[in-house]
Design a protein around this motif. Structure first.
Motif, PDB file in Angstrom:
ATOM      1  N   SER A  90      36.947 149.109  20.551  1.00 33.77           N
ATOM      2  CA  SER A  90      37.686 148.391  19.517  1.00 33.77           C
ATOM      3  C   SER A  90      38.217 149.385  18.490  1.00 33.77           C
ATOM      4  O   SER A  90      37.928 150.584  18.550  1.00 33.77           O
ATOM      5  CB  SER A  90      36.786 147.354  18.823  1.00 33.77           C
ATOM      6  OG  SER A  90      35.663 147.997  18.241  1.00 33.77           O
ATOM      7  N   PHE A  91      38.999 148.866  17.538  1.00 37.00           N
ATOM      8  CA  PHE A  91      39.589 149.687  16.489  1.00 37.00           C
ATOM      9  C   PHE A  91      39.147 149.162  15.129  1.00 37.00           C
ATOM     10  O   PHE A  91      39.087 147.960  14.899  1.00 37.00           O
ATOM     11  CB  PHE A  91      41.116 149.664  16.567  1.00 37.00           C
ATOM     12  CG  PHE A  91      41.676 150.325  17.798  1.00 37.00           C
ATOM     13  CD1 PHE A  91      41.915 151.684  17.817  1.00 37.00           C
ATOM     14  CD2 PHE A  91      41.962 149.587  18.931  1.00 37.00           C
ATOM     15  CE1 PHE A  91      42.424 152.291  18.942  1.00 37.00           C
ATOM     16  CE2 PHE A  91      42.477 150.185  20.066  1.00 37.00           C
ATOM     17  CZ  PHE A  91      42.713 151.545  20.070  1.00 37.00           C
ATOM     18  N   ASN A  92      38.852 150.090  14.231  1.00 33.81           N
ATOM     19  CA  ASN A  92      38.553 149.746  12.843  1.00 33.81           C
ATOM     20  C   ASN A  92      39.594 150.427  11.970  1.00 33.81           C
ATOM     21  O   ASN A  92      39.489 151.619  11.681  1.00 33.81           O
ATOM     22  CB  ASN A  92      37.144 150.194  12.456  1.00 33.81           C
ATOM     23  CG  ASN A  92      36.833 149.925  10.990  1.00 33.81           C
ATOM     24  OD1 ASN A  92      37.544 149.170  10.319  1.00 33.81           O
ATOM     25  ND2 ASN A  92      35.789 150.543  10.480  1.00 33.81           N
ATOM     26  N   THR A  93      40.598 149.660  11.558  1.00 34.04           N
ATOM     27  CA  THR A  93      41.705 150.252  10.789  1.00 34.04           C
ATOM     28  C   THR A  93      41.475 150.153   9.288  1.00 34.04           C
ATOM     29  O   THR A  93      42.345 150.514   8.504  1.00 34.04           O
ATOM     30  CB  THR A  93      43.024 149.539  11.145  1.00 34.04           C
ATOM     31  OG1 THR A  93      42.871 148.138  10.946  1.00 34.04           O
ATOM     32  CG2 THR A  93      43.394 149.801  12.587  1.00 34.04           C
ATOM     33  N   SER A 148      38.944 159.159  13.982  1.00 34.07           N
ATOM     34  CA  SER A 148      38.323 159.372  15.288  1.00 34.07           C
ATOM     35  C   SER A 148      39.259 159.061  16.452  1.00 34.07           C
ATOM     36  O   SER A 148      38.948 159.423  17.595  1.00 34.07           O
ATOM     37  CB  SER A 148      37.050 158.524  15.419  1.00 34.07           C
ATOM     38  OG  SER A 148      37.349 157.145  15.368  1.00 34.07           O
ATOM     39  N   VAL A 149      40.400 158.428  16.190  1.00 36.00           N
ATOM     40  CA  VAL A 149      41.323 158.112  17.277  1.00 36.00           C
ATOM     41  C   VAL A 149      41.864 159.379  17.928  1.00 36.00           C
ATOM     42  O   VAL A 149      42.297 159.379  19.086  1.00 36.00           O
ATOM     43  CB  VAL A 149      42.484 157.228  16.747  1.00 36.00           C
ATOM     44  CG1 VAL A 149      43.408 158.033  15.824  1.00 36.00           C
ATOM     45  CG2 VAL A 149      43.267 156.611  17.897  1.00 36.00           C
ATOM     46  N   ASP A 204      32.067 159.718  12.784  1.00 35.69           N
ATOM     47  CA  ASP A 204      32.379 159.187  14.116  1.00 35.69           C
ATOM     48  C   ASP A 204      33.173 160.190  14.941  1.00 35.69           C
ATOM     49  O   ASP A 204      32.939 160.341  16.147  1.00 35.69           O
ATOM     50  CB  ASP A 204      33.170 157.882  13.991  1.00 35.69           C
ATOM     51  CG  ASP A 204      32.312 156.731  13.494  1.00 35.69           C
ATOM     52  OD1 ASP A 204      31.086 156.922  13.357  1.00 35.69           O
ATOM     53  OD2 ASP A 204      32.869 155.651  13.221  1.00 35.69           O
ATOM     54  N   PHE A 205      34.133 160.873  14.313  1.00 38.10           N
ATOM     55  CA  PHE A 205      34.938 161.864  15.025  1.00 38.10           C
ATOM     56  C   PHE A 205      34.037 162.939  15.629  1.00 38.10           C
ATOM     57  O   PHE A 205      34.174 163.296  16.808  1.00 38.10           O
ATOM     58  CB  PHE A 205      35.956 162.497  14.071  1.00 38.10           C
ATOM     59  CG  PHE A 205      36.731 163.632  14.686  1.00 38.10           C
ATOM     60  CD1 PHE A 205      37.814 163.386  15.501  1.00 38.10           C
ATOM     61  CD2 PHE A 205      36.376 164.947  14.442  1.00 38.10           C
ATOM     62  CE1 PHE A 205      38.526 164.422  16.072  1.00 38.10           C
ATOM     63  CE2 PHE A 205      37.078 165.998  15.003  1.00 38.10           C
ATOM     64  CZ  PHE A 205      38.157 165.736  15.817  1.00 38.10           C
ATOM     65  N   PRO A 249      42.248 166.204   2.602  1.00 38.37           N
ATOM     66  CA  PRO A 249      40.821 166.551   2.705  1.00 38.37           C
ATOM     67  C   PRO A 249      40.263 166.354   4.102  1.00 38.37           C
ATOM     68  O   PRO A 249      39.336 167.056   4.509  1.00 38.37           O
ATOM     69  CB  PRO A 249      40.152 165.606   1.693  1.00 38.37           C
ATOM     70  CG  PRO A 249      41.123 164.506   1.468  1.00 38.37           C
ATOM     71  CD  PRO A 249      42.475 165.133   1.622  1.00 38.37           C
ATOM     72  N   PHE A 250      40.828 165.403   4.862  1.00 38.40           N
ATOM     73  CA  PHE A 250      40.330 165.176   6.213  1.00 38.40           C
ATOM     74  C   PHE A 250      40.750 166.301   7.160  1.00 38.40           C
ATOM     75  O   PHE A 250      40.089 166.544   8.166  1.00 38.40           O
ATOM     76  CB  PHE A 250      40.798 163.817   6.739  1.00 38.40           C
ATOM     77  CG  PHE A 250      40.103 162.670   6.085  1.00 38.40           C
ATOM     78  CD1 PHE A 250      38.826 162.310   6.458  1.00 38.40           C
ATOM     79  CD2 PHE A 250      40.704 161.966   5.062  1.00 38.40           C
ATOM     80  CE1 PHE A 250      38.160 161.260   5.845  1.00 38.40           C
ATOM     81  CE2 PHE A 250      40.060 160.912   4.433  1.00 38.40           C
ATOM     82  CZ  PHE A 250      38.779 160.561   4.828  1.00 38.40           C
TER      83      PHE A 250
END
Length: 775
Positions: free
Chosen positions: A44-47, A279-280, A350-351, A663-664
């Motif tokens: 699933s996706f968490n946007t 994480s995508v 998660d990544f 920052p990511f």
């Protein structure tokens, strides 16, 4: 020598087992893959942008307190923009707004709408529009425009100060909506926007809502995965086919990558992982690393075939040579990505976990299935051409000769460059923009552009002030302090306007006293405040309900600060001054920081600190692994130098020429050591083998580069080209990541081929005694 023989014997036993038992191992890998493939259906996706927030920020708990005190549902905003040098008080624009009022019920779960058309001034109790739009003359509309622009409450909420932009605000229940329902709401908003544009082609209008941001982010995720993933796989496999001049090897790589991705994503499905904005990208990274892992096994296998060995002998030889290096490389790379677990941002955590899981599957499948595929598919006939037997050897010899003839210049130049770039690192400034995760040409991005251009307003900051007693928030003494506090905030350079309960009470007091400006002040007794608030509730508008300013117990009030456009650091500085001044004015009350945008701004520093902590830990753990892997404390420490410098140099030059960084994207600095350590592991492994056999430094360096160089060159090419594809992603975040990661992996190879030999020549003094005894 005993430990070395023991290690070689262990590698030989394991290698022979893998080759002899290749069929049952392949069947086992296939069964495991089939089982994990079922889990793909559960992905699933968490946007939600909340997945990005750092959970270590104490303001996160205050945000929950603010939500409890002032519960709110979702909001949809339609921005209507006038043509150049005009206002929205044109018949065409007003008709489009009226049309929205009629059609907004097409959106599910709506609760109401507020537009300028039904606006009633709290001060005069007069409607701005008292008759149908079609009945107004142009002069009357111009007169209404001037009246509206002079209304402070209107320009603070629904209208820009020049009248060129107005909002239509739709209340919608998204809090209790499921993910499917939220997507339906987003689709309905998009469809309504398209319908209005078709019916009013001359009117510029844009819609925005959190559900639209989520939908746009998810769509970008799906687009990037479905569009870029096949291209990355095809590109990587094509590079392998070209370098090894074999389509069958390309097929082996494709099968290995396919098995790795299926197992990784399937396992995530079983673990109920949801892909988020960060994480995508993980599956794309797993693909690239998976291809790179298998190259070393294939390279030595092909070299052995060219020398006339059988397929079984060649594969056994390849596994003996590569078992320890690929195990060390997989372990250290997984440690590099696992270091992201120290981050309190779920997205970054998660990544790291996804890529680490993918590395484990890639490593296991390299042992379980790749030998079988290569033995079954590869033809044993040797290739006579010397260019095939000695792949890249002439080029590597040129590099070795160049290093030998320019040894001093390379050492001094690289060392100086390392020092300079380290000093440049602090020049990098992190500045998070949540729009980095949506396409720059999307409607939402255009919405923010036109609002910023016409409203001269940045995002709003919300604060709560807890009086800590029931009815304490309407106590006259408390409200005078609130008024003083709000007045001070309004004087700050970054602030456009401030809305608070004190402002509302002063306005009501003036209205009650026939609009006398002298009475624009707070009442002096509690009962009057209660009466005024009860009166306000009877006439309150949807866009300015009393429940937005004071809770049901009359113990907590809110202050909304509308700021001008500012950077994240400027927002943090403003918040710091507000917090400090609050403690100077209030004795017993507490300040609640209730803005999500402030948490995102503060995330810059928090994420950077956590990632640097993770980098330090991964560097320490990787160094310890290399110390045990090389069986040398000294060479384990020496290996740190070429692993540190690629990211340091690239980020140093980025600071000099760009300076601004998400920052990511900083997590690339943290994981870079895990990516680049592969080169150092292979070169130093072969180098130490030769040195322990009594060979000279020069011979050992030449041998290690010639043996490991071809595979390292191919893996670097695969990593660089695979990562370059991300430049074509929809979002700025992925594009910026690619621009930094590509030079890091290329520079890592160059430093290992050029700089590492000069380091070894100067600092490898551990084998002199042994050489002397041997001689």
């Amino acid at each position: 020598m005993h430990s070395l023989n023991h290690t070689s014997l262990s590698s030989k036993v394991i290698a022979e087992f893998i080759v002899v038992r290749r069929l049952p191992l392949f069947v086992l890998a296939s069964i495991i893959t089939c089982l994990f493939s079922i889990g793909i259906l559960s992905t699933s996706f968490n946007t939600s942008l909340g997945a990005l927030l750092t959970e270590s920020d104490p303001y996160l708990d205050e945000l929950d307190l603010m939500e409890k005190a002032f519960p709110s549902n979702g909001e949809i905003r339609f921005a209507f923009v006038a043509n150049k040098e005009k206002t929205i008080f044109e018949e065409a624009t007003l008709n489009a707004i009226a049309d929205l009022k009629e059609k907004f019920t097409l959106i599910p779960r709506i609760q109401g709408i507020t537009t300028i058309i039904e606006f009633i001034s709290p001060e005069t109790q007069r409607r701005l529009f008292s008759k149908p739009i079609a009945d107004y003359t142009k002069d009357e509309l111009n007169s209404l425009s001037e009246e509206a622009i002079n209304d402070r409450l209107l320009t603070a909420n629904l209208l820009s100060q020049d009248g060129a932009l107005t909002f239509a605000i739709i209340s919608v229940d998204t809090k209790s909506a499921s993910d499917t329902e939220r997507l339906k709401i987003a689709d309905a908003i998009t469809n309504l926007q398209s319908l209005l544009r078709n019916q009013h082609p001359d009117v510029k209008l844009f819609a925005n809502a959190d559900v639209l941001l989520e939908q746009s982010s998810q769509q970008n995720m799906v687009d990037d995965l479905t569009r870029l993933m096949p291209f990355v796989i095809l590109l990587c496999v094509s590079v392998i086919c070209l370098c090894f001049k074999s389509l069958t090897i390309g097929g082996c790589i494709l099968a290995h990558v396919g098995f790795t991705i299926v197992n990784t994503i399937g396992a995530l499905g079983y673990l109920n992982f949801a892909f988020n904005n960060i994480s995508v990208i993980a599956p794309l990274v797993v693909v690239i690393i998976s291809v790179a892992n298998s190259v070393h096994v294939i390279s030595v296998f092909k070299q052995a075939l060219y020398k006339g060995q059988s397929k079984f002998e060649a594969m056994t030889h390849s596994m003996i040579c590569n078992l320890r290096p690929i195990t060390l490389a997989a372990l250290t790379t997984a440690i590099g990505f696992s270091s992201l677990n120290i981050s309190s941002s779920p997205a970054i955590e998660d990544f790291g976990q996804i890529v680490s899981l993918g590395i484990i599957f890639a490593y296991l499948l390299t042992l379980l299935m790749l030998p079988s595929l290569l033995i079954w598919i590869t033809k044993p006939s040797p290739i006579k051409k010397e260019s095939d037997v000695n792949f890249l050897q002439p080029q590597l010899q040129h590099i070795i000769n160049f290093t030998n003839s320019h040894d001093k210049s390379i050492f001094l130049g690289c060392s100086l460059l390392a020092v300079v770039t380290i000093l440049l690192l602090p020049m990098n400034e992190t500045d998070f923009d949540r729009l980095d995760f949506i396409a720059s040409d999307s409607d939402i991005s255009q919405y923010y552009d036109v609002v910023s251009e016409n409203m001269n307003r940045g995002l709003s900051l919300a604060y709560g002030i807890d009086a800590r007693t029931q009815e304490g928030a309407i106590n006259p003494i408390f409200l005078h302090k609130v008024d003083e506090f709000a007045e001070w905030i309004s004087l700050q350079d970054e602030v456009e306007s401030v809305i608070s309960l004190a402002e509302i009470l002063k306005t009501i007091n003036r209205i009650v006293n026939d609009g006398n400006e002298e009475n624009f002040r707070l009442p002096q007794d509690l009962q009057t405040n209660i009466n005024y608030l009860n009166a306000y509730r009877t006439v309150e508008a949807n866009y300015l309900p009393l429940s937005s300013f004071i809770n049901d117990e009359n113990s907590v009030i809110s202050i909304v600060v509308n700021g001008s456009s500012m950077s994240n650091q400027e927002m943090i500085d403003l918040d710091g001054r507000i917090t400090q001044n609050f403690s100077n004015i209030f004795d017993s009350a507490s300040l609640i920081h209730g803005s999500g945008v402030l948490l995102f701004a503060r995330m810059d520093e928090l994420v950077t600190i956590e990632l640097l902590q993770g980098y330090s830990i991964s560097l320490l753990l990787i160094t310890i692994c290399l110390i045990f892997g090389f069986k040398s404390f000294y060479f384990g420490l020496l290996s740190v130098i070429p692993n540190l410098l690629p990211a340091t140099m690239v980020f140093g030059f980025w600071a000099l020429f760009v300076g601004q960084i998400d920052p990511f994207v900083m997590m690339l600095f943290s994981i870079s050591i895990g990516l680049v350590v592969d080169d150092t592991v292979h070169i130093l492994s072969h180098y130490l083998e030769e040195r322990r056999d009594g060979k000279s430094k020069e011979f050992a360096i030449t041998h290690s580069i010639k043996v490991a160089g071809p595979a390292l060159s191919i893996t670097t090419l695969v990593l660089a080209l695979g990562t370059t594809v991300l430049i074509f992603a929809n979002t700025i975040y992925f594009q910026q990541s690619a621009k930094l990661l590509v030079p890091i992996v290329i520079l890592a190879l160059l430093l290992d081929l050029l700089y590492l030999p000069t380091i070894l020549k100067r600092f490898d003094n551990k084998f002199k005694a042994r050489e002397a005894v041997t001689s």
